[in-house]
Scaffold this motif. Structure first.
Motif, PDB file in Angstrom:
ATOM      1  N   LYS A  80       0.833  -1.203   0.000  1.00  0.00           N
ATOM      2  CA  LYS A  80       0.000   0.000   0.000  1.00  0.00           C
ATOM      3  C   LYS A  80       0.871   1.258   0.000  1.00  0.00           C
ATOM      4  O   LYS A  80       0.590   2.223  -0.739  1.00  0.00           O
ATOM      5  N   SER A  81       1.920   1.264   0.793  1.00  0.00           N
ATOM      6  CA  SER A  81       2.813   2.425   0.832  1.00  0.00           C
ATOM      7  C   SER A  81       3.470   2.658  -0.526  1.00  0.00           C
ATOM      8  O   SER A  81       3.677   3.803  -0.942  1.00  0.00           O
ATOM      9  N   SER A  82       3.775   1.579  -1.252  1.00  0.00           N
ATOM     10  CA  SER A  82       4.399   1.712  -2.561  1.00  0.00           C
ATOM     11  C   SER A  82       3.432   2.292  -3.580  1.00  0.00           C
ATOM     12  O   SER A  82       3.820   3.109  -4.423  1.00  0.00           O
ATOM     13  N   VAL A  83       2.154   1.869  -3.528  1.00  0.00           N
ATOM     14  CA  VAL A  83       1.153   2.436  -4.442  1.00  0.00           C
ATOM     15  C   VAL A  83       1.023   3.942  -4.203  1.00  0.00           C
ATOM     16  O   VAL A  83       1.040   4.745  -5.138  1.00  0.00           O
ATOM     17  N   ALA A 174      -2.525  15.476 -16.311  1.00  0.00           N
ATOM     18  CA  ALA A 174      -2.074  14.191 -15.786  1.00  0.00           C
ATOM     19  C   ALA A 174      -1.818  14.281 -14.284  1.00  0.00           C
ATOM     20  O   ALA A 174      -2.110  13.341 -13.530  1.00  0.00           O
ATOM     21  N   ALA A 175      -1.270  15.408 -13.818  1.00  0.00           N
ATOM     22  CA  ALA A 175      -1.050  15.591 -12.381  1.00  0.00           C
ATOM     23  C   ALA A 175      -2.365  15.572 -11.620  1.00  0.00           C
ATOM     24  O   ALA A 175      -2.473  14.963 -10.549  1.00  0.00           O
ATOM     25  N   ALA A 176      -3.406  16.234 -12.172  1.00  0.00           N
ATOM     26  CA  ALA A 176      -4.712  16.265 -11.504  1.00  0.00           C
ATOM     27  C   ALA A 176      -5.323  14.874 -11.426  1.00  0.00           C
ATOM     28  O   ALA A 176      -5.884  14.479 -10.390  1.00  0.00           O
ATOM     29  N   LEU A 177      -5.220  14.102 -12.514  1.00  0.00           N
ATOM     30  CA  LEU A 177      -5.786  12.749 -12.512  1.00  0.00           C
ATOM     31  C   LEU A 177      -5.042  11.848 -11.535  1.00  0.00           C
ATOM     32  O   LEU A 177      -5.657  11.034 -10.836  1.00  0.00           O
ATOM     33  N   HIS A 178      -3.736  12.004 -11.441  1.00  0.00           N
ATOM     34  CA  HIS A 178      -3.000  11.189 -10.473  1.00  0.00           C
ATOM     35  C   HIS A 178      -3.239  11.649  -9.038  1.00  0.00           C
ATOM     36  O   HIS A 178      -3.088  10.855  -8.100  1.00  0.00           O
ATOM     37  N   LEU A 179      -3.632  12.894  -8.861  1.00  0.00           N
ATOM     38  CA  LEU A 179      -4.014  13.336  -7.524  1.00  0.00           C
ATOM     39  C   LEU A 179      -5.289  12.628  -7.075  1.00  0.00           C
ATOM     40  O   LEU A 179      -5.425  12.237  -5.904  1.00  0.00           O
ATOM     41  N   VAL A 180      -6.226  12.423  -8.006  1.00  0.00           N
ATOM     42  CA  VAL A 180      -7.427  11.637  -7.696  1.00  0.00           C
ATOM     43  C   VAL A 180      -7.044  10.197  -7.362  1.00  0.00           C
ATOM     44  O   VAL A 180      -7.540   9.612  -6.389  1.00  0.00           O
ATOM     45  N   ALA A 181      -6.150   9.607  -8.176  1.00  0.00           N
ATOM     46  CA  ALA A 181      -5.706   8.242  -7.903  1.00  0.00           C
ATOM     47  C   ALA A 181      -5.042   8.144  -6.537  1.00  0.00           C
ATOM     48  O   ALA A 181      -5.238   7.164  -5.801  1.00  0.00           O
ATOM     49  N   LEU A 182      -4.268   9.156  -6.171  1.00  0.00           N
ATOM     50  CA  LEU A 182      -3.607   9.174  -4.865  1.00  0.00           C
ATOM     51  C   LEU A 182      -4.626   9.199  -3.735  1.00  0.00           C
ATOM     52  O   LEU A 182      -4.489   8.466  -2.749  1.00  0.00           O
ATOM     53  N   ALA A 183      -5.665  10.029  -3.886  1.00  0.00           N
ATOM     54  CA  ALA A 183      -6.689  10.112  -2.839  1.00  0.00           C
ATOM     55  C   ALA A 183      -7.412   8.785  -2.669  1.00  0.00           C
ATOM     56  O   ALA A 183      -7.697   8.341  -1.549  1.00  0.00           O
ATOM     57  N   VAL A 184      -7.715   8.127  -3.792  1.00  0.00           N
ATOM     58  CA  VAL A 184      -8.410   6.840  -3.721  1.00  0.00           C
ATOM     59  C   VAL A 184      -7.490   5.757  -3.166  1.00  0.00           C
ATOM     60  O   VAL A 184      -7.936   4.851  -2.445  1.00  0.00           O
ATOM     61  N   ALA A 185      -6.204   5.832  -3.492  1.00  0.00           N
ATOM     62  CA  ALA A 185      -5.262   4.811  -3.030  1.00  0.00           C
ATOM     63  C   ALA A 185      -5.175   4.751  -1.513  1.00  0.00           C
ATOM     64  O   ALA A 185      -4.827   3.701  -0.947  1.00  0.00           O
ATOM     65  N   LEU A 186      -5.480   5.848  -0.849  1.00  0.00           N
ATOM     66  CA  LEU A 186      -5.465   5.839   0.619  1.00  0.00           C
ATOM     67  C   LEU A 186      -6.497   4.883   1.196  1.00  0.00           C
ATOM     68  O   LEU A 186      -6.364   4.438   2.337  1.00  0.00           O
ATOM     69  N   ALA A 187      -7.543   4.562   0.379  1.00  0.00           N
ATOM     70  CA  ALA A 187      -8.588   3.647   0.846  1.00  0.00           C
ATOM     71  C   ALA A 187      -8.322   2.201   0.457  1.00  0.00           C
ATOM     72  O   ALA A 187      -9.155   1.326   0.717  1.00  0.00           O
ATOM     73  N   LEU A 188      -7.188   1.919  -0.165  1.00  0.00           N
ATOM     74  CA  LEU A 188      -6.884   0.548  -0.569  1.00  0.00           C
ATOM     75  C   LEU A 188      -6.670  -0.333   0.657  1.00  0.00           C
ATOM     76  O   LEU A 188      -6.301   0.146   1.727  1.00  0.00           O
ATOM     77  N   PRO A 189      -6.895  -1.637   0.504  1.00  0.00           N
ATOM     78  CA  PRO A 189      -6.728  -2.545   1.649  1.00  0.00           C
ATOM     79  C   PRO A 189      -5.264  -2.684   2.034  1.00  0.00           C
ATOM     80  O   PRO A 189      -4.349  -2.367   1.262  1.00  0.00           O
ATOM     81  N   GLY A 190      -5.046  -3.151   3.248  1.00  0.00           N
ATOM     82  CA  GLY A 190      -3.688  -3.412   3.698  1.00  0.00           C
ATOM     83  C   GLY A 190      -3.167  -2.334   4.622  1.00  0.00           C
ATOM     84  O   GLY A 190      -3.672  -1.216   4.671  1.00  0.00           O
TER      85      GLY A 190
END
Length: 446
Positions: A80-83, A174-190
């Motif tokens: 999770k930290s790597s993502v 691309a930075a804005a879209l990856h900012l969304v991905a970053l916010a969602v990644a905080l909810a990933l399992p693990g």
């Protein structure tokens, strides 16, 4: 009152949704930039074709082959930290690229390679995260990732093409879209810390690990031969906007790439079913199937070569043929790596094959961009040279695969037999999520 099964299904659904959204938005951000990066560098930053091609190639190579360099780091950080780290790095680098910095060429080269490494880290960690799911959930998890990749790669080129048409900041999107991905990644399992790894079980485990790090001749030969297909692939997915930039507007080019992604989503399952039928026929097998896909690929790149004069209609027809070819050779490529890996672990086999394919696509993107960017006195025939060469490579690769695929069994790939058991190998494979019960058809861009 909600049952335990219902609560578990809800938790699983949220986990899969978080994976899919993070992966889709990341792919959208990456593919909003990658197909147009060479053209953007030439038009907005005044780069020569050769230098723009080197920057594009560095990004592709780092993204494709960076996993080999990052396995130890991902293990130390945790999945999770790597993502999260990878997405955070992508946000920072894309922001720097879009702020209008006056960097020397080596600065652009370093940033392009860095963003490729960041995304390689997040992608590799996310796949390992899914591979660590319980066996009954892996197939569903990888299916969600596959759909997310193709959804993101369908939306991304449309966004990038429109922004390029408006002369807006392409990397900032691309930075804005990856900012969304970053916010969602905080909810990933693990959890945020890596799980402790038990020591190897005895001295045999160490020798088994050494054997699993040495590629055998069959895998090396196949990976090198497949480079011809990847070089041809690069002329379409990475060079085409630079080649057609003066003849087809960026918004229409975005629709062309979207057609490719939509066809992959809609047709991958039925085309894979047909491919399996061909593999099982007495006169079929791997060699003829790859050769047929290579012939279709060759025709498609020849049609792309005439796109400057013939216009959008021919480009769309060429993309249809290109995608039909990709639907055959892309999953066949992944399957053959598994067939030919020998004693090599699946993780190592795909990582090493990724180095070969990434290097080939990177070289193809650099050389193609160098040759197609307009210069005074450059004719249309000479600027289309990468497409003539790509067609020849696709045909030659197909013929070589047909020849090497000829075997006493008629060239049909046999079911992979795992190497003899080594003490501790089963435990090691389970830790790395290397089971065979999550195989899926994955497109080349995954």
């Amino acid at each position: 009152m909600v049952s335990r099964r219902g609560a578990a299904d809800g938790a699983d659904g949220g986990r899969f949704a978080a994976l899919a959204v993070a992966r889709a938005t990341s792919c959208a951000g990456f593919f909003a930039v990658l197909p147009y990066l060479g053209l953007w560098l030439v038009e907005d930053r005044g780069f020569s074709g050769g230098r723009a091609g080197l920057v594009v190639g560095a990004c592709i190579l780092a993204n494709r082959a960076g996993a080999v360099l990052l396995v130890s780091l991902i293990h130390r950080l945790g999945l999770k930290s790597s993502v999260v780290t990878g997405y955070l790095g992508a946000v920072v680098v894309f922001t720097l690229l879009g702020t209008g910095l006056r960097l020397p060429f080596l600065g652009w080269l370093a940033l392009a390679a860095l963003v490729g490494l960041c995304l390689a880290m997040s992608t590799t960690a996310m796949k390992a995260m899914v591979a660590a799911f319980p066996a009954e959930q892996r197939l569903r998890g990888f299916s969600y990732l596959n759909m997310a990749v193709n959804a993101g790669s369908a939306v991304g080129p449309v966004i990038g093409g429109q922004l390029l048409d408006w002369h807006a900041g392409l990397p900032l999107a691309a930075a804005a879209l990856h900012l969304v991905a970053l916010a969602v990644a905080l909810a990933l399992p693990g959890g945020w810390r890596p799980s402790p790894t038990p020591p190897p079980a005895g001295p045999a485990a160490g020798s088994g690990r050494a054997r699993r790090l040495l590629p055998q001749r069959a895998l090396v030969q196949f990976s090198l031969l497949a480079c011809g297909t990847w070089l041809a692939y690069a002329q379409v997915m990475d060079v085409l906007p630079a080649y057609l930039g003066s003849a087809v507007n960026a918004r229409d080019l975005g629709l062309v790439f979207t057609l490719n992604a939509v066809m992959v989503v809609a047709l991958q399952v039925p085309v894979s079913w047909v491919s399996r039928r061909v593999l099982d026929r007495p006169r079929g097998g791997f060699g003829p199937l790859w050769a047929a896909a290579g012939a279709v690929l060759a025709v498609s790149v020849l049609l792309f070569a005439f796109g400057r004069s013939a216009g959008l209609g021919l480009v769309l027809a060429a993309m249809v043929l290109f995608t039909l070819s990709e639907l055959v050779w892309s999953p066949l490529y992944d399957a053959q790596i598994s067939e030919r890996r020998g004693a090599l672990s699946p993780l190592a086999a795909y990582a090493l094959a990724g180095v070969a394919s990434g290097a080939a696509e990177s070289v193809g993107a650099w050389l193609g961009t160098l040759l197609v960017v307009h210069r005074p006195g450059t004719g249309s025939v000479s600027s289309a040279a990468p497409y003539w060469g790509a067609a020849a490579l696709a045909l030659a690769t197909g013929a070589a695969m047909w020849w090497t695929g000829r075997a006493p069994s008629g060239g049909r790939p046999s079911t992979h037999q795992p190497p003899p058991a080594v003490a501790g190998a089963e435990t090691e494979a389970e830790e790395e999520g290397e089971g065979n019960d999550h195989d899926v058809d994955v497109s080349a861009r995954a």
